[in-house]
Design a protein around this motif. Sequence first.
Motif, PDB file in Angstrom:
ATOM      1  N   VAL A   1       0.838  -1.204   0.000  1.00 12.98           N
ATOM      2  CA  VAL A   1       0.000   0.000   0.000  1.00 12.98           C
ATOM      3  C   VAL A   1       0.871   1.252   0.000  1.00 12.98           C
ATOM      4  O   VAL A   1       0.565   2.235  -0.675  1.00 12.98           O
ATOM      5  CB  VAL A   1      -0.963  -0.014   1.206  1.00 12.98           C
ATOM      6  N   ARG A   2       1.983   1.224   0.750  1.00 19.28           N
ATOM      7  CA  ARG A   2       2.887   2.381   0.807  1.00 19.28           C
ATOM      8  C   ARG A   2       3.792   2.465  -0.416  1.00 19.28           C
ATOM      9  O   ARG A   2       4.596   3.382  -0.525  1.00 19.28           O
ATOM     10  CB  ARG A   2       3.769   2.306   2.062  1.00 19.28           C
ATOM     11  N   ARG A   3       3.664   1.512  -1.306  1.00 26.03           N
ATOM     12  CA  ARG A   3       4.465   1.445  -2.539  1.00 26.03           C
ATOM     13  C   ARG A   3       5.946   1.200  -2.264  1.00 26.03           C
ATOM     14  O   ARG A   3       6.797   1.535  -3.087  1.00 26.03           O
ATOM     15  CB  ARG A   3       4.296   2.700  -3.394  1.00 26.03           C
ATOM     16  N   GLU A   4       6.255   0.610  -1.113  1.00 19.04           N
ATOM     17  CA  GLU A   4       7.625   0.171  -0.851  1.00 19.04           C
ATOM     18  C   GLU A   4       7.915  -1.067  -1.689  1.00 19.04           C
ATOM     19  O   GLU A   4       9.065  -1.341  -2.021  1.00 19.04           O
ATOM     20  CB  GLU A   4       7.817  -0.142   0.633  1.00 19.04           C
ATOM     21  N   VAL A   5       6.863  -1.820  -1.973  1.00 21.65           N
ATOM     22  CA  VAL A   5       6.915  -2.967  -2.873  1.00 21.65           C
ATOM     23  C   VAL A   5       5.930  -2.660  -3.991  1.00 21.65           C
ATOM     24  O   VAL A   5       4.750  -2.415  -3.747  1.00 21.65           O
ATOM     25  CB  VAL A   5       6.542  -4.276  -2.146  1.00 21.65           C
ATOM     26  N   GLN A   6       6.402  -2.651  -5.218  1.00 14.78           N
ATOM     27  CA  GLN A   6       5.606  -2.227  -6.371  1.00 14.78           C
ATOM     28  C   GLN A   6       4.812  -3.389  -6.976  1.00 14.78           C
ATOM     29  O   GLN A   6       5.230  -4.540  -6.886  1.00 14.78           O
ATOM     30  CB  GLN A   6       6.535  -1.660  -7.452  1.00 14.78           C
ATOM     31  N   PRO A   7       3.681  -3.082  -7.630  1.00 20.26           N
ATOM     32  CA  PRO A   7       2.960  -4.120  -8.370  1.00 20.26           C
ATOM     33  C   PRO A   7       3.887  -4.758  -9.405  1.00 20.26           C
ATOM     34  O   PRO A   7       4.659  -4.068 -10.075  1.00 20.26           O
ATOM     35  CB  PRO A   7       1.829  -3.341  -9.054  1.00 20.26           C
TER      36      PRO A   7
END
Length: 123
Positions: free
Chosen positions: A24-30
């Motif tokens: 959710v925090r975009r620390e890990v990307q789709p």
Amino acid sequence: MVEQFSNTQPIYLQLVQRICRQIVRREVQPGEKLPSVRDLAVVYGVNPNTVQRVNMELERMKIVESRRGQGIYVTEDSSRLALMREQLKEEQITRFADEMNELGYSEEEIVAGVKAFLESKSK
């Protein structure tokens, strides 16, 4: 670095929540590949079987997808990720509102308190 865990909830569920929050925090990307089971076990200081259970739960939730021989990847399904984001928001709001109600605050006091907090943070 060994992570700290609460005794109130199974470790695998705490890890599921941490990974969901990272997404959710975009620390890990789709579309990004997650570290291997062994690597995550070392990072979190848990048994590899716990990490395997985390991966199975994330896959059941359709947050990640397993690619045979390649590893585990975060889904690129933006609607699924948006739904997860909304669910996390609802959980946090519900927890906060329930605690404030238990402390005896009215709905108006809660809303006023949140507004005042947000205004002070934006300055």
